[in-house]
Structure formats: structure tokens, C-alpha cells
Design a protein around this motif. Structure first.
Motif, PDB file in Angstrom:
ATOM      1  N   LEU A  55      11.169  31.034 -18.786  1.00  0.00           N
ATOM      2  CA  LEU A  55      12.609  30.799 -18.929  1.00  0.00           C
ATOM      3  C   LEU A  55      13.205  31.714 -19.994  1.00  0.00           C
ATOM      4  CD1 LEU A  55      15.150  29.127 -18.287  1.00  0.00           C
ATOM      5  CD2 LEU A  55      14.383  27.459 -19.997  1.00  0.00           C
ATOM      6  N   THR A  56      12.519  31.872 -21.102  1.00  0.00           N
ATOM      7  CA  THR A  56      13.019  32.716 -22.196  1.00  0.00           C
ATOM      8  C   THR A  56      13.107  34.176 -21.777  1.00  0.00           C
ATOM      9  OG1 THR A  56      12.058  31.225 -23.856  1.00  0.00           O
ATOM     10  CG2 THR A  56      12.620  33.456 -24.569  1.00  0.00           C
ATOM     11  N   VAL A  57      12.036  34.678 -21.148  1.00  0.00           N
ATOM     12  CA  VAL A  57      12.014  36.085 -20.729  1.00  0.00           C
ATOM     13  C   VAL A  57      13.074  36.336 -19.659  1.00  0.00           C
ATOM     14  CG1 VAL A  57      10.632  37.892 -19.643  1.00  0.00           C
ATOM     15  CG2 VAL A  57       9.593  36.368 -21.334  1.00  0.00           C
ATOM     16  N   ALA A  58      13.188  35.424 -18.690  1.00  0.00           N
ATOM     17  CA  ALA A  58      14.176  35.592 -17.613  1.00  0.00           C
ATOM     18  C   ALA A  58      15.594  35.576 -18.168  1.00  0.00           C
ATOM     19  CB  ALA A  58      14.000  34.488 -16.579  1.00  0.00           C
ATOM     20  N   THR A  59      15.864  34.678 -19.108  1.00  0.00           N
ATOM     21  CA  THR A  59      17.202  34.579 -19.697  1.00  0.00           C
ATOM     22  C   THR A  59      17.544  35.852 -20.471  1.00  0.00           C
ATOM     23  OG1 THR A  59      16.941  32.181 -19.902  1.00  0.00           O
ATOM     24  CG2 THR A  59      18.692  33.202 -21.183  1.00  0.00           C
ATOM     25  N   LYS A  60      16.582  36.366 -21.236  1.00  0.00           N
ATOM     26  CA  LYS A  60      16.830  37.608 -21.980  1.00  0.00           C
ATOM     27  C   LYS A  60      17.043  38.786 -21.029  1.00  0.00           C
ATOM     28  CE  LYS A  60      14.372  36.410 -26.247  1.00  0.00           C
ATOM     29  NZ  LYS A  60      13.229  36.726 -27.143  1.00  0.00           N
ATOM     30  N   THR A  61      16.242  38.837 -19.958  1.00  0.00           N
ATOM     31  CA  THR A  61      16.380  39.925 -18.979  1.00  0.00           C
ATOM     32  C   THR A  61      17.755  39.880 -18.312  1.00  0.00           C
ATOM     33  OG1 THR A  61      14.001  39.854 -18.538  1.00  0.00           O
ATOM     34  CG2 THR A  61      15.394  40.951 -16.902  1.00  0.00           C
ATOM     35  N   ALA A  62      18.168  38.676 -17.895  1.00  0.00           N
ATOM     36  CA  ALA A  62      19.477  38.529 -17.256  1.00  0.00           C
ATOM     37  C   ALA A  62      20.610  38.763 -18.247  1.00  0.00           C
ATOM     38  CB  ALA A  62      19.592  37.138 -16.638  1.00  0.00           C
ATOM     39  N   GLY A  63      20.411  38.332 -19.490  1.00  0.00           N
ATOM     40  CA  GLY A  63      21.463  38.457 -20.487  1.00  0.00           C
ATOM     41  C   GLY A  63      21.794  39.880 -20.880  1.00  0.00           C
ATOM     42  N   GLN A  64      20.869  40.804 -20.667  1.00  0.00           N
ATOM     43  CA  GLN A  64      21.118  42.210 -20.995  1.00  0.00           C
ATOM     44  C   GLN A  64      22.005  42.898 -19.969  1.00  0.00           C
ATOM     45  OE1 GLN A  64      17.193  43.848 -21.218  1.00  0.00           O
ATOM     46  NE2 GLN A  64      16.690  42.843 -23.153  1.00  0.00           N
ATOM     47  N   VAL A  65      22.099  42.310 -18.758  1.00  0.00           N
ATOM     48  CA  VAL A  65      22.770  42.996 -17.652  1.00  0.00           C
ATOM     49  C   VAL A  65      24.272  43.162 -17.852  1.00  0.00           C
ATOM     50  CG1 VAL A  65      23.350  42.828 -15.195  1.00  0.00           C
ATOM     51  CG2 VAL A  65      21.009  42.401 -15.962  1.00  0.00           C
ATOM     52  N   PRO A  66      25.027  42.101 -18.186  1.00  0.00           N
ATOM     53  CA  PRO A  66      26.485  42.263 -18.248  1.00  0.00           C
ATOM     54  C   PRO A  66      26.937  43.423 -19.120  1.00  0.00           C
ATOM     55  CG  PRO A  66      25.921  39.952 -18.350  1.00  0.00           C
ATOM     56  CD  PRO A  66      24.619  40.706 -18.437  1.00  0.00           C
ATOM     57  N   HIS A  67      26.345  43.582 -20.304  1.00  0.00           N
ATOM     58  CA  HIS A  67      26.779  44.679 -21.165  1.00  0.00           C
ATOM     59  C   HIS A  67      26.180  46.013 -20.764  1.00  0.00           C
ATOM     60  CE1 HIS A  67      26.621  47.358 -24.710  1.00  0.00           C
ATOM     61  NE2 HIS A  67      27.858  46.927 -24.874  1.00  0.00           N
ATOM     62  N   ILE A 310      22.873  40.878 -11.940  1.00  0.00           N
ATOM     63  CA  ILE A 310      21.741  40.017 -12.348  1.00  0.00           C
ATOM     64  C   ILE A 310      20.820  39.790 -11.154  1.00  0.00           C
ATOM     65  CG2 ILE A 310      21.098  37.690 -13.111  1.00  0.00           C
ATOM     66  CD1 ILE A 310      23.643  37.671 -14.811  1.00  0.00           C
ATOM     67  N   TYR A 311      21.429  39.551 -10.001  1.00  0.00           N
ATOM     68  CA  TYR A 311      20.642  39.397  -8.771  1.00  0.00           C
ATOM     69  C   TYR A 311      19.926  40.697  -8.418  1.00  0.00           C
ATOM     70  CZ  TYR A 311      19.884  39.085  -3.702  1.00  0.00           C
ATOM     71  OH  TYR A 311      19.340  39.136  -2.445  1.00  0.00           O
ATOM     72  N   VAL A 312      20.597  41.839  -8.630  1.00  0.00           N
ATOM     73  CA  VAL A 312      19.979  43.137  -8.358  1.00  0.00           C
ATOM     74  C   VAL A 312      18.768  43.363  -9.259  1.00  0.00           C
ATOM     75  CG1 VAL A 312      20.353  45.637  -8.481  1.00  0.00           C
ATOM     76  CG2 VAL A 312      22.094  44.162  -7.475  1.00  0.00           C
ATOM     77  N   ARG A 313      18.871  42.959 -10.532  1.00  0.00           N
ATOM     78  CA  ARG A 313      17.740  43.088 -11.454  1.00  0.00           C
ATOM     79  C   ARG A 313      16.542  42.284 -10.929  1.00  0.00           C
ATOM     80  NH1 ARG A 313      17.237  44.227 -16.952  1.00  0.00           N
ATOM     81  NH2 ARG A 313      18.967  45.656 -16.515  1.00  0.00           N
ATOM     82  N   PHE A 314      16.808  41.082 -10.421  1.00  0.00           N
ATOM     83  CA  PHE A 314      15.740  40.277  -9.823  1.00  0.00           C
ATOM     84  C   PHE A 314      15.127  40.980  -8.610  1.00  0.00           C
ATOM     85  CE2 PHE A 314      15.413  37.512  -6.027  1.00  0.00           C
ATOM     86  CZ  PHE A 314      14.118  37.039  -6.234  1.00  0.00           C
ATOM     87  N   LEU A 315      15.978  41.590  -7.759  1.00  0.00           N
ATOM     88  CA  LEU A 315      15.459  42.288  -6.577  1.00  0.00           C
ATOM     89  C   LEU A 315      14.486  43.392  -6.965  1.00  0.00           C
ATOM     90  CD1 LEU A 315      18.599  42.699  -4.261  1.00  0.00           C
ATOM     91  CD2 LEU A 315      16.707  41.089  -4.021  1.00  0.00           C
ATOM     92  N   GLY A 316      14.757  44.059  -8.104  1.00  0.00           N
ATOM     93  CA  GLY A 316      13.849  45.097  -8.568  1.00  0.00           C
ATOM     94  C   GLY A 316      12.472  44.538  -8.887  1.00  0.00           C
ATOM     95  N   PHE A 317      12.412  43.381  -9.527  1.00  0.00           N
ATOM     96  CA  PHE A 317      11.124  42.750  -9.829  1.00  0.00           C
ATOM     97  C   PHE A 317      10.421  42.268  -8.556  1.00  0.00           C
ATOM     98  CE2 PHE A 317      12.980  42.437 -14.071  1.00  0.00           C
ATOM     99  CZ  PHE A 317      11.885  42.693 -14.886  1.00  0.00           C
ATOM    100  N   ALA A 318      11.208  41.840  -7.563  1.00  0.00           N
ATOM    101  CA  ALA A 318      10.626  41.347  -6.318  1.00  0.00           C
ATOM    102  C   ALA A 318      10.247  42.478  -5.368  1.00  0.00           C
ATOM    103  CB  ALA A 318      11.610  40.405  -5.629  1.00  0.00           C
ATOM    104  N   ASP A 319      10.739  43.704  -5.628  1.00  0.00           N
ATOM    105  CA  ASP A 319      10.488  44.880  -4.793  1.00  0.00           C
ATOM    106  C   ASP A 319      10.979  44.674  -3.360  1.00  0.00           C
ATOM    107  OD1 ASP A 319       9.653  47.509  -4.452  1.00  0.00           O
ATOM    108  OD2 ASP A 319       7.723  46.911  -3.628  1.00  0.00           O
ATOM    109  N   LEU A 320      12.042  43.902  -3.199  1.00  0.00           N
ATOM    110  CA  LEU A 320      12.597  43.677  -1.868  1.00  0.00           C
ATOM    111  C   LEU A 320      13.246  44.932  -1.283  1.00  0.00           C
ATOM    112  CD1 LEU A 320      12.820  41.400   0.194  1.00  0.00           C
ATOM    113  CD2 LEU A 320      15.050  40.822  -0.778  1.00  0.00           C
ATOM    114  N   PRO A 321      13.970  45.755  -2.066  1.00  0.00           N
ATOM    115  CA  PRO A 321      14.544  46.977  -1.487  1.00  0.00           C
ATOM    116  C   PRO A 321      13.483  47.913  -0.913  1.00  0.00           C
ATOM    117  CG  PRO A 321      15.585  46.493  -3.584  1.00  0.00           C
ATOM    118  CD  PRO A 321      14.423  45.552  -3.453  1.00  0.00           C
TER     119      PRO A 321
END
Length: 467
Positions: A55-67, A310-321
Motif C-alpha cells: 500500500l505504501t509503495v503503490a501510494t507513493k508511486t501513484a502520488g508522483q504522477v500528478p506533478h 495513474i492508470y497508465v503507470r499501473f499498465l506499465g507495471f502490468a506490461d499490458l501495452p
């Protein structure tokens, strides 16, 4: 579960949330955050003791995206281009543009509707927002057409369809967003939109004249304007032309080096229109309204961007593209047929999503697949499937998907432009606007087919700029 399986499951969940009516920005951000937590926790074997770490790592990863993703110079084009449009409206420049078009074109069958298309195209060249364009001309053009005997539904359909031209004719907010997502040159993409945008307006014009000639009572011609009246209507509309020329020269100067970046062109264009508005007597109330409307639309667009990223960042980890691109290239169908299927899928998806959200959600997956179909990002034209280099393919596909986004702005049940027109006019229902806009489905279908069949329509100006 493997990351790719998690990617598919979360993406399906996102589609369900959107279909159920949740805002794209918040649905995408939630899906992205849940997906990141899921992937990080899966790496720890779903150990309950490690859930807090995930939860901590995911929140930090997502939190960096907006800026990190939104604080980019290219995105500054969006508020300046939108501001140009609202200032032009409150300065009365749009009404002057429509009046000039009316006096020169109204004599043909469906002339006022044709004048609306041309005036809208001109306004689109200084405004990057389709919604704003539709709202402006719903106030200006529809009363004029109804007063002159035009069918009310037809008049509303013309405005809703013509408003979509702002998505393609630069300065276009959607083209800027596309360029940022796929990491392509903003200037070349804006340049590529001019001819297809003008081409779309021409197809709309042909459809309107054809309808008015077949059904005489739908859009009667309007005469009675003298040559003196026509020429005196031109000077008040010239400021719009001046701003368009300035923006073009900042993006691409055919006589030498460009004057600056598209960002600088948008800022200077906004400043020039502001001075024109002051000269024409704009008051503080009108300036305040223009600034507030610009801020509202800009915040909406930026909220969608950071939520989807934020969703795009997740897609990168999932390698869906990457997995989707591999699947697309493994199909035995011809690349062109696959591309057509992708565009048809956009037409269906656009019935349930707004244009910007649709592109932001799909491009991270679809764009790599289309590039792979053509032979890759760095493929030469001679070795490609579509007969163009990787860079030109990115520009061509961008114009195609933005045109599909235009199409989705008038398709039920979401068709945002239709809702805007109905909202501005108390005497119209959304159903009236959808009925009036139906002929323009055919027009857009013809335009998209010709852009697919003849890529040179899109690539002519970018090719010149590259030489």
C-alpha cells in the motif's frame, strides 16, 4: 496471478465503473491505485504482513504522477488556447466572423448552415475546445437560422457537428494531449490537423447543401446582401485571421525558421486577442467570465489527465501495452484491416465515454500496437506496412483517432456537444439535437474513410515541415 492477468482484471473493472457512470478521472485513478497495490502485493506472495508495504509503495508511486506528468511545458498550450476562444467570444469576434460568413455564403441552399460551418472552422482555429465552440455558436447561429425558416432540429445538428471541428483544427487541446501521451512533436501534430480539419468542414458543407436541395423547407437560401455589405463585413472578422496566421508561423514558418514554440504562439495569441477585446470594449465582468470558463475547462481536462496517468503507470507495471501489441502483430489479418477494426472499436467506445478520457485510457495500449503493425517506431517508409515512417505513422494515427473522438462528440448516448447545444437552448431537447446531427454521422464516416485511404491529406504539411 501474473501481472498481465492483473492488468486485464483491473482494466475490465475500470470499464465497468465508467459504464456505471463514474467520472473517468476518478475511475482511472482508483483503478490504477488498486492495480498498483495488487501487483506489489502479488510480488510478496499475498503475505498479509506485506500488505502495508504494498500500500505504501503503490501510494507513493501513484502520488508522483500528478506533478511529474502534468508539470510539463507542452500542457501550457491547453489553457492559453482555451482562453483565446473565450476572449474572442466575449470580444464579439465570433459574431463578426459569423456575420461575414453569412453575407458571403447565405445565398446557396442551406447557406446559413454552411456559413455556420465556416465560421465555426474559423473560430476553431483560435479555440482548442469543441464544447466551448458548440456553446458559443448555439447562442449565435441557431436563433439566426430559426428566424430565417430553418428546421430547428437541423440547425441544432449543424452547430453540434460543426463544433467538433475544434478538436482537429489547431490549436486543439486533444491533439496536444495525444502528442504528450505518445511523446511526439506537438508542432507537427498541430500542423497536420489543418488540412483534415478544412477537409471535414468541406464534407459537412457538401452534406448540408445536398440536404437543403432535396428538402427545400429544411434550409432555404438567404439573399439580399449587396457587395458593399459583404466587403464591409470583412474588417471586423480580420482579427481572427491575424491570430490564426500568428499561430501558424509560430508552429511552422514556410519562409524560414519558426518564430517560436507552439506554447509561445498560444501565449502571444491569447495576449493579442485580449488587447483586441479591450479595444472592442470588453468590461471586467466579461473578462472575469472568460477567465472563469477557461479555468473550469482547464481544471476538468487536467483532472482527467492526472487521473488516467495513474492508470497508465499501473499498465506499465502490468506490461499490458506490450502484450496487446504482441497479440495484434500475431494476427493473420492485414495491418490495414486491423487498423480499421481499431477505429470501429473507438466508434463503439465513444458512445459511452467522453473523447479525452477515451483517448487517454486507450492510447497507452493501442498506440504501441499500431506502431508495431507499421513496423516499429523507427521503421523507414520503404519497410513499413502503411507506407510511411514511424514518425509519420504516429502523426497519421493521431489525426485518425482525434477524428474518431470528434465523431464520438455527437454520437448517442454520451455525445457531449449535443448535450451542450440542448443545454444552451431551452426550446431544444437532447433528442432533437441527436436527430438533427444524424446526417453528419455519414459525413464523418466519409471523411475518416478518405483519411485512411489517402494518408497524404494528413501528412502533406508535416512532410513539408520536415524538409
Amino acid at each position: 496471478m501474473e501481472p498481465i492477468d492483473i492488468g486485464i482484471a483491473v482494466s475490465l473493472g475500470l470499464l465497468v465503473m465508467v459504464v456505471l457512470g463514474m467520472r473517468v478521472a476518478f475511475a482511472a485513478a482508483m483503478a490504477g491505485l488498486i492495480g498498483l497495490i495488487w501487483i506489489f502485493w502479488a510480488k510478496k506472495g499475498y503475505d498479509p504482513a506485506e500488505f502495508g508495504w504494498a500500500l505504501t509503495v503503490a501510494t507513493k508511486t501513484a502520488g508522483q504522477v500528478p506533478h511529474s506528468k502534468v508539470a510539463t511545458q507542452a500542457l501550457t498550450l491547453i489553457p492559453t488556447f482555451i482562453l483565446i476562444g473565450y476572449l474572442a467570444y466575449y470580444a464579439g469576434l465570433t459574431k463578426a466572423l459569423f456575420e461575414a460568413a453569412k453575407r458571403w455564403i447565405a445565398w446557396v441552399p442551406g447557406g446559413l448552415a454552411v456559413a455556420t460551418v465556416f465560421a465555426t472552422a474559423g473560430f476553431a482555429a483560435v479555440s482548442g475546445a469543441s464544447v466551448a465552440t458548440s456553446a458559443v455558436f448555439a447562442r449565435i447561429a441557431i436563433p439566426e437560422m430559426i428566424e430565417n425558416g430553418y428546421n430547428k432540429k437541423f440547425a441544432a445538428g449543424v452547430v453540434a457537428a460543426a463544433g467538433t471541428l475544434a478538436s482537429l483544427i489547431p490549436p486543439s487541446a486533444i491533439l496536444v494531449i495525444y502528442a504528450i501521451i505518445v511523446e511526439q512533436d506537438v508542432g507537427k501534430l498541430l500542423l497536420a490537423g489543418f488540412i483534415p480539419g478544412a477537409f471535414s468542414a468541406l464534407v459537412y458543407t457538401i452534406i448540408i447543401i445536398g440536404i437543403a436541395m432535396i428538402w427545400k423547407n429544411v434550409g432555404p437560401p438567404i439573399g439580399g446582401f449587396t457587395w458593399k455589405q459583404r466587403f464591409t463585413a470583412l474588417p471586423p472578422a480580420l482579427p481572427i485571421v491575424a491570430v490564426v496566421v500568428i499561430i501558424i508561423f509560430f508552429v511552422y514558418n514556410p519562409f524560414g525558421d519558426a518564430w517560436g514554440t507552439p506554447t509561445e504562439g498560444g501565449a502571444i495569441g491569447a495576449f493579442i486577442v485580449f488587447l483586441m477585446a479591450l479595444y472592442r470594449g470588453m468590461r471586467w465582468t466579461e473578462l472575469k467570465s472568460a477567465l472563469l470558463e477557461t479555468a473550469k475547462l482547464t481544471v476538468m481536462i487536467f483532472t482527467i489527465i492526472w487521473g488516467v496517468l495513474i492508470y497508465v503507470r499501473f499498465l506499465g507495471f502490468a506490461d499490458l501495452p506490450g502484450a496487446f501489441a504482441d497479440w495484434i502483430t500475431s494476427l493473420t489479418m492485414s495491418p490495414m484491416l486491423i487498423l480499421i477494426c481499431i477505429l470501429l472499436a473507438y466508434a463503439v467506445l465513444g458512445m459511452f465515454m467522453d473523447a479525452i478520457g477515451m483517448l487517454l485510457l486507450t492510447l497507452p495500449v493501442v498506440y504501441p500496437a499500431v506502431m508495431a503493425l507499421n513496423g516499429g517506431e523507427n521503421v523507414a517508409a520503404a519497410d513499413s506496412a502503411f507506407g510511411m515512417s514511424g514518425t509519420m505513422c504516429a502523426i497519421w494515427f493521431g489525426i485518425l483517432v482525434v477524428k474518431m473522438a470528434e465523431f464520438c462528440l455527437i454520437t448517442p448516448p454520451i455525445g457531449l456537444n449535443c448535450f451542450v447545444v440542448a443545454g444552451v437552448r431551452d426550446d431544444l431537447t437532447v433528442q432533437d439535437v441527436f436527430k438533427g446531427v444524424a446526417p453528419f454521422f455519414v459525413a464523418d464516416g466519409i471523411t475518416i474513410a478518405l483519411l485512411v485511404a489517402f494518408p497524404s491529406i494528413v501528412l502533406f504539411l508535416p512532410t513539408l515541415a520536415s524538409q
